[in-house]
Design a protein around this motif. Structure first.
Motif, PDB file in Angstrom:
ATOM      1  N   HIS A 293      81.826  22.761 -29.802  1.00  0.00           N
ATOM      2  CA  HIS A 293      81.025  21.545 -29.723  1.00  0.00           C
ATOM      3  C   HIS A 293      81.147  20.884 -28.343  1.00  0.00           C
ATOM      4  CE1 HIS A 293      78.782  18.141 -31.370  1.00  0.00           C
ATOM      5  NE2 HIS A 293      79.639  17.348 -30.740  1.00  0.00           N
ATOM      6  N   ASP A 294      82.263  21.115 -27.657  1.00  0.00           N
ATOM      7  CA  ASP A 294      82.459  20.503 -26.347  1.00  0.00           C
ATOM      8  C   ASP A 294      81.543  21.089 -25.290  1.00  0.00           C
ATOM      9  OD1 ASP A 294      84.420  18.726 -27.224  1.00  0.00           O
ATOM     10  OD2 ASP A 294      86.012  20.194 -26.954  1.00  0.00           O
ATOM     11  N   LEU A 295      80.885  22.183 -25.596  1.00  0.00           N
ATOM     12  CA  LEU A 295      79.892  22.711 -24.662  1.00  0.00           C
ATOM     13  C   LEU A 295      78.695  21.764 -24.572  1.00  0.00           C
ATOM     14  CD1 LEU A 295      80.137  26.466 -25.601  1.00  0.00           C
ATOM     15  CD2 LEU A 295      80.700  25.468 -23.379  1.00  0.00           C
ATOM     16  N   ARG A 296      78.435  20.977 -25.636  1.00  0.00           N
ATOM     17  CA  ARG A 296      77.415  19.924 -25.555  1.00  0.00           C
ATOM     18  C   ARG A 296      77.834  18.876 -24.531  1.00  0.00           C
ATOM     19  NH1 ARG A 296      73.508  18.477 -29.124  1.00  0.00           N
ATOM     20  NH2 ARG A 296      74.165  16.332 -29.523  1.00  0.00           N
ATOM     21  N   HIS A 297      79.107  18.501 -24.557  1.00  0.00           N
ATOM     22  CA  HIS A 297      79.613  17.550 -23.580  1.00  0.00           C
ATOM     23  C   HIS A 297      79.583  18.154 -22.169  1.00  0.00           C
ATOM     24  CE1 HIS A 297      80.640  15.281 -27.026  1.00  0.00           C
ATOM     25  NE2 HIS A 297      81.798  15.849 -27.285  1.00  0.00           N
ATOM     26  N   SER A 298      79.859  19.452 -22.091  1.00  0.00           N
ATOM     27  CA  SER A 298      79.814  20.118 -20.789  1.00  0.00           C
ATOM     28  C   SER A 298      78.405  20.083 -20.220  1.00  0.00           C
ATOM     29  CB  SER A 298      80.282  21.575 -20.926  1.00  0.00           C
ATOM     30  OG  SER A 298      81.583  21.641 -21.464  1.00  0.00           O
ATOM     31  N   HIS A 299      77.427  20.281 -21.089  1.00  0.00           N
ATOM     32  CA  HIS A 299      76.033  20.237 -20.650  1.00  0.00           C
ATOM     33  C   HIS A 299      75.657  18.826 -20.210  1.00  0.00           C
ATOM     34  CE1 HIS A 299      71.842  21.342 -20.323  1.00  0.00           C
ATOM     35  NE2 HIS A 299      71.502  20.351 -21.131  1.00  0.00           N
ATOM     36  N   ALA A 300      76.076  17.829 -20.982  1.00  0.00           N
ATOM     37  CA  ALA A 300      75.781  16.444 -20.619  1.00  0.00           C
ATOM     38  C   ALA A 300      76.414  16.094 -19.275  1.00  0.00           C
ATOM     39  CB  ALA A 300      76.284  15.497 -21.708  1.00  0.00           C
ATOM     40  N   SER A 301      77.656  16.533 -19.056  1.00  0.00           N
ATOM     41  CA  SER A 301      78.330  16.272 -17.785  1.00  0.00           C
ATOM     42  C   SER A 301      77.578  16.931 -16.632  1.00  0.00           C
ATOM     43  CB  SER A 301      79.766  16.810 -17.846  1.00  0.00           C
ATOM     44  OG  SER A 301      80.383  16.746 -16.588  1.00  0.00           O
ATOM     45  N   LEU A 302      77.105  18.138 -16.877  1.00  0.00           N
ATOM     46  CA  LEU A 302      76.324  18.850 -15.854  1.00  0.00           C
ATOM     47  C   LEU A 302      75.065  18.072 -15.494  1.00  0.00           C
ATOM     48  CD1 LEU A 302      75.811  21.433 -14.163  1.00  0.00           C
ATOM     49  CD2 LEU A 302      74.712  22.406 -16.197  1.00  0.00           C
ATOM     50  N   LEU A 303      74.365  17.583 -16.516  1.00  0.00           N
ATOM     51  CA  LEU A 303      73.128  16.833 -16.286  1.00  0.00           C
ATOM     52  C   LEU A 303      73.398  15.537 -15.518  1.00  0.00           C
ATOM     53  CD1 LEU A 303      71.253  17.174 -19.708  1.00  0.00           C
ATOM     54  CD2 LEU A 303      70.928  18.510 -17.626  1.00  0.00           C
ATOM     55  N   ILE A 304      74.480  14.851 -15.879  1.00  0.00           N
ATOM     56  CA  ILE A 304      74.821  13.592 -15.202  1.00  0.00           C
ATOM     57  C   ILE A 304      75.102  13.851 -13.726  1.00  0.00           C
ATOM     58  CG2 ILE A 304      76.541  11.748 -15.053  1.00  0.00           C
ATOM     59  CD1 ILE A 304      76.787  11.998 -18.148  1.00  0.00           C
ATOM     60  N   ASN A 305      75.832  14.935 -13.446  1.00  0.00           N
ATOM     61  CA  ASN A 305      76.134  15.271 -12.053  1.00  0.00           C
ATOM     62  C   ASN A 305      74.885  15.668 -11.276  1.00  0.00           C
ATOM     63  OD1 ASN A 305      78.948  14.822 -11.907  1.00  0.00           O
ATOM     64  ND2 ASN A 305      79.331  16.704 -13.028  1.00  0.00           N
ATOM     65  N   LEU A 306      73.862  16.131 -12.004  1.00  0.00           N
ATOM     66  CA  LEU A 306      72.599  16.488 -11.359  1.00  0.00           C
ATOM     67  C   LEU A 306      71.674  15.283 -11.213  1.00  0.00           C
ATOM     68  CD1 LEU A 306      71.860  19.918 -13.114  1.00  0.00           C
ATOM     69  CD2 LEU A 306      72.626  19.554 -10.752  1.00  0.00           C
ATOM     70  N   GLY A 307      72.116  14.120 -11.737  1.00  0.00           N
ATOM     71  CA  GLY A 307      71.343  12.901 -11.567  1.00  0.00           C
ATOM     72  C   GLY A 307      70.417  12.558 -12.710  1.00  0.00           C
ATOM     73  N   ALA A 308      70.584  13.212 -13.863  1.00  0.00           N
ATOM     74  CA  ALA A 308      69.717  12.921 -15.008  1.00  0.00           C
ATOM     75  C   ALA A 308      70.014  11.527 -15.553  1.00  0.00           C
ATOM     76  CB  ALA A 308      69.926  13.965 -16.106  1.00  0.00           C
ATOM     77  N   ASN A 309      68.969  10.844 -16.048  1.00  0.00           N
ATOM     78  CA  ASN A 309      69.162   9.501 -16.613  1.00  0.00           C
ATOM     79  C   ASN A 309      69.529   9.591 -18.093  1.00  0.00           C
ATOM     80  OD1 ASN A 309      66.694   9.361 -18.344  1.00  0.00           O
ATOM     81  ND2 ASN A 309      65.659   9.534 -16.370  1.00  0.00           N
ATOM     82  N   PRO A 310      70.098   8.531 -18.662  1.00  0.00           N
ATOM     83  CA  PRO A 310      70.555   8.555 -20.059  1.00  0.00           C
ATOM     84  C   PRO A 310      69.453   8.889 -21.063  1.00  0.00           C
ATOM     85  CG  PRO A 310      71.478   6.666 -18.924  1.00  0.00           C
ATOM     86  CD  PRO A 310      70.485   7.268 -17.991  1.00  0.00           C
TER      87      PRO A 310
END
Length: 349
Positions: A293-310
């Motif tokens: 399930h933490d791969l979902r968090h990994s994906h979210a972290s990746l998106l945040i680092n790429l500048g994605a908005n909430p």
């Protein structure tokens, strides 16, 4: 409650009349009880099924709640609630009349539960399920008040664990020779979908032209068997944009499976397959393990680092609202404050 002894067998039986849900009067006969008390208890519990009053036992309340929820929630959700009731509530309340259960009784039960040392999240979940049971009794059975008044404990601080892209690359390199496993984890890391959603995917869910994956179902384990059911929440029904490299990997994987139909599951595996593989591989390559399930968090972290908005992240993960996204990942967004200030400094002219 008349009961009778069968002189031939020495056992007890009950025989009585009741009125069914259509208003018809019917006779019920039940044999084979070793004790007279057992026969009387069975008759009482049977008659309570047709009662609509708060003088029923807790066990009967649970049965009525089950009947009410069966066509209103996902089977896996109901199964989880019933398991919680069976493990943590029936041993304590069982034959108690629900109208006689007081807030003090609930506090005693809460103290009993707290001694078991469960996590705060699980303890609060159990307590919430008991609250839902009594709310049902208030709303539909005429119970005067819900005795579950206080929260059982404070929520524990949310801890989000994830892999960095570098850590994930170490893992994916180690499984690259296993194309099925590699493709499954690539989808999880680069889409953020849930494990059950991945395992329910079919070729028909993938649009290679538009570069999208449709998520409209999940694989669940209910009553000892696997079943396909709707996703976790309405917002979990979503369409995810995916990069070309991931499409190519999925296409390569599908090309190696003979005779796959549009409605066949891409990964015809059980829900434990991914977790077992992750644990095994991490141990082999000495990588810090995380949950699937933490791969979902990994994906979210990746998106945040790429500048994605909430909002984008909430839609991609299938969160009910942006507030859930911010509550979960606010600390990751905060890490970008200095970058924002630097950008503000540069636009001043």
């Amino acid at each position: 409650m008349p009961t009778y002894k069968d002189e031939k067998t020495g056992s007890w039986y009950c025989k009585f009349y009741y009125t069914d849900w259509t208003g018809k009067k019917k006779q019920k006969l039940k044999r084979g009880f070793k004790l007279q008390r057992d026969a009387k208890d069975w008759e009482r519990l049977f008659l309570e099924q047709f009662a609509n009053a708060p003088d029923i036992t807790f066990r009967t309340l649970c049965q009525k709640y089950k009947n009410f929820k069966e066509n209103r929630v996902r089977p896996s959700t109901l199964q989880s609630q019933l398991n919680t009731i069976e493990l943590h509530m029936l041993p304590y309340f069982d034959r108690k009349v629900i109208a006689e259960i007081t807030p003090a009784d609930i506090v005693d039960w809460q103290n009993h539960l707290l001694k078991k040392g469960f996590t705060a999240a699980y303890t609060r979940q159990i307590n919430a399920t008991l609250g839902m049971l009594f709310k049902f009794a208030v709303d539909y059975l005429g119970l005067a008040r819900n005795p579950v008044k206080s929260k059982i404990c404070k929520p524990a601080p949310k801890k989000v664990d994830f892999w960095t892209p570098e850590e994930y690359k170490c893992f994916s390199d180690a499984i690259r020779d296993n194309i099925e496993l590699f493709t499954a984890f690539e989808i999880l890391f680069y889409t953020g979908m849930r494990k059950g959603e991945l395992l329910a995917l079919t070729p028909g869910d993938i649009d290679f032209q538009e570069k999208k994956i449709t998520i409209n179902k999940t694989l669940a384990y209910v009553d000892g068997k696997y079943t396909i059911q709707p996703p976790k929440t309405p917002k979990s029904n979503r369409i995810i944009d995916i990069p070309q490299f991931l499409l190519d990997e999925i296409k390569d994987y599908m090309a190696k499976i003979y005779g796959m139909d549009p409605d066949d599951r891409l990964f015809s595996r059980s829900r434990v397959w991914l977790g077992e593989a992750l644990t095994r591989v991490c141990k082999k390559i000495d990588l810090r393990p995380i949950r699937v399930h933490d791969l979902r968090h990994s994906h979210a972290s990746l998106l945040i680092n790429l500048g994605a908005n909430p909002l984008m992240i909430a839609e991609r993960l299938g969160h009910d609202d942006v507030k859930m996204t911010m509550n979960t990942y606010s600390h990751l967004f905060q890490s970008h404050r200095e970058e924002i200030i630097e950008k503000l400094e540069k636009i001043k002219f």
